[in-house]
Enzyme design. Structure first.
Site, PDB file in Angstrom:
ATOM      1  N   SER A   1       0.821  -1.226   0.000  1.00 48.56           N
ATOM      2  CA  SER A   1       0.000   0.000   0.000  1.00 48.56           C
ATOM      3  C   SER A   1       0.851   1.270   0.000  1.00 48.56           C
ATOM      4  CB  SER A   1      -0.970  -0.004   1.183  1.00 48.56           C
ATOM      5  OG  SER A   1      -0.264  -0.151   2.386  1.00 48.56           O
ATOM      6  N   ARG A   2       2.127   1.156   0.449  1.00 48.05           N
ATOM      7  CA  ARG A   2       2.961   2.385   0.466  1.00 48.05           C
ATOM      8  C   ARG A   2       4.433   2.047   0.161  1.00 48.05           C
ATOM      9  NH1 ARG A   2       5.232   2.873   5.803  1.00 48.05           N
ATOM     10  NH2 ARG A   2       4.340   1.309   7.189  1.00 48.05           N
TER      11      ARG A   2
ATOM     12  N   TYR B   1      17.041  -7.888  12.113  1.00 48.00           N
ATOM     13  CA  TYR B   1      16.757  -7.565  10.705  1.00 48.00           C
ATOM     14  C   TYR B   1      17.795  -8.228   9.782  1.00 48.00           C
ATOM     15  CZ  TYR B   1      15.662  -4.470   6.717  1.00 48.00           C
ATOM     16  OH  TYR B   1      15.305  -3.957   5.481  1.00 48.00           O
TER      17      TYR B   1
ATOM     18  N   ALA C   1      19.562 -10.910  10.352  1.00 42.67           N
ATOM     19  CA  ALA C   1      19.330 -12.368  10.316  1.00 42.67           C
ATOM     20  C   ALA C   1      18.142 -12.692   9.408  1.00 42.67           C
ATOM     21  CB  ALA C   1      19.080 -12.891  11.728  1.00 42.67           C
TER      22      ALA C   1
HETATM   23  P1  NAP Z   1       8.017   0.702   4.760  1.00 43.94           P
HETATM   24  O1  NAP Z   1       7.979   2.068   4.183  1.00 43.94           O
HETATM   25  O2  NAP Z   1       8.149   0.567   6.234  1.00 43.94           O
HETATM   26  O3  NAP Z   1       6.749  -0.129   4.261  1.00 43.94           O
HETATM   27  C1  NAP Z   1       6.620  -1.462   4.665  1.00 43.94           C
HETATM   28  C2  NAP Z   1       5.368  -2.049   4.059  1.00 43.94           C
HETATM   29  O4  NAP Z   1       5.266  -3.399   4.544  1.00 43.94           O
HETATM   30  C3  NAP Z   1       4.120  -1.323   4.497  1.00 43.94           C
HETATM   31  O5  NAP Z   1       3.201  -1.309   3.428  1.00 43.94           O
HETATM   32  C4  NAP Z   1       3.599  -2.188   5.630  1.00 43.94           C
HETATM   33  O6  NAP Z   1       2.210  -2.135   5.820  1.00 43.94           O
HETATM   34  C5  NAP Z   1       3.985  -3.568   5.115  1.00 43.94           C
HETATM   35  N1  NAP Z   1       3.997  -4.560   6.174  1.00 43.94           N
HETATM   36  C6  NAP Z   1       4.836  -4.625   7.241  1.00 43.94           C
HETATM   37  N2  NAP Z   1       4.521  -5.682   8.004  1.00 43.94           N
HETATM   38  C7  NAP Z   1       3.463  -6.294   7.397  1.00 43.94           C
HETATM   39  C8  NAP Z   1       2.699  -7.423   7.708  1.00 43.94           C
HETATM   40  N3  NAP Z   1       2.923  -8.140   8.806  1.00 43.94           N
HETATM   41  N4  NAP Z   1       1.711  -7.796   6.854  1.00 43.94           N
HETATM   42  C9  NAP Z   1       1.462  -7.082   5.738  1.00 43.94           C
HETATM   43  N5  NAP Z   1       2.150  -5.983   5.404  1.00 43.94           N
HETATM   44  C10 NAP Z   1       3.133  -5.590   6.230  1.00 43.94           C
HETATM   45  O7  NAP Z   1       9.216  -0.128   4.142  1.00 43.94           O
HETATM   46  P2  NAP Z   1       9.968   0.002   2.736  1.00 43.94           P
HETATM   47  O8  NAP Z   1      11.123   0.890   2.916  1.00 43.94           O
HETATM   48  O9  NAP Z   1       9.001   0.246   1.638  1.00 43.94           O
HETATM   49  O10 NAP Z   1      10.539  -1.479   2.617  1.00 43.94           O
HETATM   50  C11 NAP Z   1       9.945  -2.477   1.806  1.00 43.94           C
HETATM   51  C12 NAP Z   1      10.833  -3.703   1.843  1.00 43.94           C
HETATM   52  O11 NAP Z   1      12.142  -3.331   1.397  1.00 43.94           O
HETATM   53  C13 NAP Z   1      11.013  -4.270   3.265  1.00 43.94           C
HETATM   54  O12 NAP Z   1      11.061  -5.672   3.200  1.00 43.94           O
HETATM   55  C14 NAP Z   1      12.340  -3.705   3.693  1.00 43.94           C
HETATM   56  O13 NAP Z   1      12.961  -4.507   4.656  1.00 43.94           O
HETATM   57  C15 NAP Z   1      13.095  -3.708   2.372  1.00 43.94           C
HETATM   58  N6  NAP Z   1      14.216  -2.768   2.348  1.00 43.94           N
HETATM   59  C16 NAP Z   1      14.024  -1.437   2.483  1.00 43.94           C
HETATM   60  C17 NAP Z   1      15.135  -0.593   2.466  1.00 43.94           C
HETATM   61  C18 NAP Z   1      15.000   0.891   2.582  1.00 43.94           C
HETATM   62  O14 NAP Z   1      16.066   1.552   2.637  1.00 43.94           O
HETATM   63  N7  NAP Z   1      13.836   1.461   2.637  1.00 43.94           N
HETATM   64  C19 NAP Z   1      16.413  -1.122   2.299  1.00 43.94           C
HETATM   65  C20 NAP Z   1      16.571  -2.498   2.182  1.00 43.94           C
HETATM   66  C21 NAP Z   1      15.459  -3.307   2.191  1.00 43.94           C
HETATM   67  P3  NAP Z   1       1.526  -1.112   6.879  1.00 43.94           P
HETATM   68  O15 NAP Z   1       1.216   0.126   6.087  1.00 43.94           O
HETATM   69  O16 NAP Z   1       0.340  -1.865   7.346  1.00 43.94           O
HETATM   70  O17 NAP Z   1       2.523  -0.862   7.977  1.00 43.94           O
END
Ligand code: NAP
Length: 247
Positions: free
Chosen positions: A14-15, A155, A157
């Site tokens: 969703s975001r 994270y 791990a």
């Molecule tokens: P984010 O802005 O925190 O968004 C996380 C998304 O995951 C949100 O839509 C959240 O939904 C959803 N989510 C979390 N737990 C959930 C659950 N139990 N069931 C269903 N949905 C869930 O994170 P992001 O930066 O977009 O990251 C996306 C992915 O990329 C993650 O796996 C993160 O570890 C990885 N990543 C990100 C970065 C970075 O720099 N941003 C770097 C490396 C890897 P809600 O709206 O309900 O919270």
């Protein structure tokens, strides 16, 4: 980009990164299933935005840590479309703390949200895609899963586990033409990194050869490539999208 499949499930879409993946894949003509857990309004807005641009989107609500809910969500997709061509395990959380202060539950909560959920998604996708003799899965891991990070033992791990798990699934899916790959983003500007203090961000940027944080589109384009027909001979790969931070 060319896609032989027709639909994709993106968890946590969703975001942030997930939403951009949905926009990008819808732009390539795939029906995108936008998984969300907590905010129907944001999910609905994304669906409307995609449809306004001529794309095909549907919403599917479940929490990836709830196995029953995840399985029901996938069943609903199969009941509706008759197939699942692609899966992106994107949902993820952080809960940072130095290891000495980290409670076991705080370690396990992150493992469950990131790694266990991706396992459930990969396993169910493998069952369905094996029957189809076609499919591609991308797991969104992290640079932290490759090199570790202080304050992120949980994270790291979970994401390191996703990398190794993707390779194991790649072996198991290969004879049925089902591919599994991982992407390891570096530091991408999203809600997840927005919480970092400015001085922390600046210290990261100093070490990034390309000299900036990445953006969500740069991750979405890499996902599109790894799902598409253009990567048909790539499986078990880990694609770094990190501006050169870790080579
Ligand atoms: P984010 O802005 O925190 O968004 C996380 C998304 O995951 C949100 O839509 C959240 O939904 C959803 N989510 C979390 N737990 C959930 C659950 N139990 N069931 C269903 N949905 C869930 O994170 P992001 O930066 O977009 O990251 C996306 C992915 O990329 C993650 O796996 C993160 O570890 C990885 N990543 C990100 C970065 C970075 O720099 N941003 C770097 C490396 C890897 P809600 O709206 O309900 O919270």
């Amino acid at each position: 980009m060319k896609f032989s499949g027709k639909n994709v499930l993106i968890t946590g879409a969703s975001r942030s990164i997930g939403a951009e993946i949905a926009r990008t894949l819808a732009g390539f003509g795939l029906k995108v299933w936008i998984n969300y857990r907590s905010n129907p309004q944001i999910a609905d807005n994304l669906k409307a935005e995609i449809e306004k641009s001529g794309g095909n989107a549907a919403l599917i609500k479940f929490d990836v840590t709830d196995e029953e809910g995840f399985l029901e969500g996938i069943k609903a997709i199969i009941d509706c479309d008759g197939e699942l061509s692609y899966l992106v395990n994107n949902a993820g959380i952080t809960n940072d703390k130095l290891a000495l202060r980290m409670k076991t539950e705080e370690f396990m909560d992150v493992i469950n949200a990131n790694l266990k959920s991706a396992f459930i998604g990969c396993r169910e996708a493998l069952k369905i895609m094996s029957k189809q003799r076609f499919g591609s899965v991308v797991n969104i891991a992290s640079i932290v899963g490759e090199r570790g990070n202080p304050g992120q033992t949980n994270y790291a791990a979970s994401k390191g586990g996703m990398i190794a798990m993707s390779k194991s699934f790649a072996y198991e899916g290969a004879s049925r033409n089902v591919r599994f790959n991982a992407i390891t983003p570096g530091f991408i500007a999203t809600d997840m990194t927005d919480v970092l203090k400015d001085e922390v961000k600046e210290s990261y940027i100093k070490n990034i050869p390309l000299g900036r944080l990445g953006n969500t589109k740069e991750i979405a384009d890499a996902v599109a490539f790894l799902l598409s027909d253009h990567s048909s001979y790539i499986t078990g790969e880990v694609l770094k999208v990190n501006g050169g931070l870790y080579m």
